[in-house]
Scaffold this motif. Structure first.
Motif, PDB file in Angstrom:
ATOM      1  N   ARG A  11      16.024  32.483   0.527  1.00  0.00           N
ATOM      2  CA  ARG A  11      16.427  33.512  -0.432  1.00  0.00           C
ATOM      3  C   ARG A  11      17.190  32.869  -1.602  1.00  0.00           C
ATOM      4  O   ARG A  11      18.153  32.138  -1.385  1.00  0.00           O
ATOM      5  CB  ARG A  11      17.306  34.557   0.254  1.00  0.00           C
ATOM      6  N   TYR A  12      16.767  33.179  -2.824  1.00  0.00           N
ATOM      7  CA  TYR A  12      17.470  32.691  -4.007  1.00  0.00           C
ATOM      8  C   TYR A  12      18.919  33.180  -4.020  1.00  0.00           C
ATOM      9  O   TYR A  12      19.835  32.426  -4.364  1.00  0.00           O
ATOM     10  CB  TYR A  12      16.770  33.184  -5.281  1.00  0.00           C
ATOM     11  N   SER A  13      19.132  34.446  -3.624  1.00  0.00           N
ATOM     12  CA  SER A  13      20.463  35.051  -3.731  1.00  0.00           C
ATOM     13  C   SER A  13      21.485  34.409  -2.805  1.00  0.00           C
ATOM     14  O   SER A  13      22.685  34.580  -2.993  1.00  0.00           O
ATOM     15  CB  SER A  13      20.384  36.557  -3.446  1.00  0.00           C
ATOM     16  N   ALA A  43      14.487  41.467   2.227  1.00  0.00           N
ATOM     17  CA  ALA A  43      14.729  41.046   0.848  1.00  0.00           C
ATOM     18  C   ALA A  43      13.558  41.467  -0.025  1.00  0.00           C
ATOM     19  O   ALA A  43      12.419  41.565   0.466  1.00  0.00           O
ATOM     20  CB  ALA A  43      14.914  39.528   0.774  1.00  0.00           C
ATOM     21  N   ASP A  47      13.066  37.792  -4.572  1.00  0.00           N
ATOM     22  CA  ASP A  47      14.227  36.996  -4.166  1.00  0.00           C
ATOM     23  C   ASP A  47      13.843  35.842  -3.249  1.00  0.00           C
ATOM     24  O   ASP A  47      14.690  35.039  -2.867  1.00  0.00           O
ATOM     25  CB  ASP A  47      15.248  37.892  -3.455  1.00  0.00           C
TER      26      ASP A  47
END
Length: 295
Positions: A11-13, A43, A47
């Protein structure tokens, strides 16, 4: 980006801190399960980033090394326990004494079929009798009674995926957890069948589970005191150690937990008796009861 069940993503976040396996895709929303940790998440597809082949190979190598660490540690402890058992069994006799062992049988319920396969393979490698069942977490309370009646286990493992979702409430609110409530209900149904803590040893929980709730429900061991993630194979180590500990011996929860991959932030429990029993004399007919023999 197209995703399908089984793809590995980060996940980028969360800066790619955990590798997840895609379990389902519903439009732009993706359901995820930790590839190494028993963590459930979801997600938006934007993301997520697919894990490339180099990272996948590195991840698989890391998983294999951790599994081998668990196996080596347990085999070392098993040898020490076997030597002690042989000494205690033959003590006081001039002649050599033969015996057989009845190791504790494990009923392992898992909400994740992939993890169940890895766990049962490790149980079998360790010589622990196991009956593994893949059941979605929400169906566990309805099926546990019939499974206990059929399998008659000494040890019950209730696991899968979980998560503490802070947006739903505080840590002491059962509504804040993805599957802790159904894990607790499953434990209570099991305790209706076998109320005594030393007659059925129960481990319950997954990543970030409501530890206190599961212990109060009747578990001997549970996750996660500090609401952290736990390793997928930690329940196997706990169950296997209990299976090979003589029933006259008590197991210190701290001693047991400190040898897991996660440690006491993620796992805890009660002082508990082992379940292994020894019998004499050893005969060919006893081979079905134990893979171990002393002449």
């Amino acid at each position: 980006m197209e995703l399908k069940a089984g793809d590995l993503v980060t996940r980028y976040s969360y800066n790619g801190d955990i590798i997840f396996r895609v379990t389902s895709v519903d439009g732009r929303n993706v359901e995820l399960a930790g590839e190494e940790l028993r963590l459930a998440a979801d997600a938006p597809i934007e993301d997520l980033q697919k894990v490339d082949e180099t990272e996948r190979r590195s991840h698989e190598k890391n998983l294999h090394e951790k599994e081998e660490r668990i196996y080596r540690l347990f085999r070392q402890e098993a040898r020490l326990m076997k030597e002690r058992n042989e000494h205690e069994t033959s003590e006081g006799y001039k002649e050599d004494t033969s015996y057989f062992e009845m190791r504790g049988r494990v009923l392992h319920l898992d909400g994740d079929a992939y993890y169940l396969s890895k766990c049962t393979a490790l149980y079998e490698r360790l010589g622990i009798p196991v009956y593994g069942v893949h059941i979605p977490e929400k169906e566990m309370p309805e099926q546990i009674s019939s499974l206990i009646e059929m399998v008659r286990p000494d040890i019950l493992v209730i696991t899968g995926h979980d998560a503490y979702i802070s947006s739903r409430g505080e840590e002491n609110d059962i509504k804040s957890y993805k599957h802790s409530k159904v894990f607790g209900r499953t434990v209570r149904e099991a305790r209706k069948m076998v109320p005594q803590l030393d007659q059925l040893i129960i481990f319950a929980g997954a990543c970030q589970s409501y530890f206190e709730w599961l212990i109060k429900a009747g578990s001997n061991f549970a996750s996660a005191p500090e609401r952290v993630n736990i390793h997928a194979l930690d329940p196997v180590y706990i169950a296997a150690k209990i299976s090979l500990t003589p029933f006259m011996d008590r197991i210190s929860a701290l001693h047991l937990i400190r040898h897991t991959l996660t440690g006491q932030d993620g796992l805890g429990g009660l002082e508990t008796r082992g379940v292994l029993r020894r019998g004499s004399p050893w005969k060919e007919e006893a081979r079905t009861l134990s893979g171990d023999r002393k002449k």
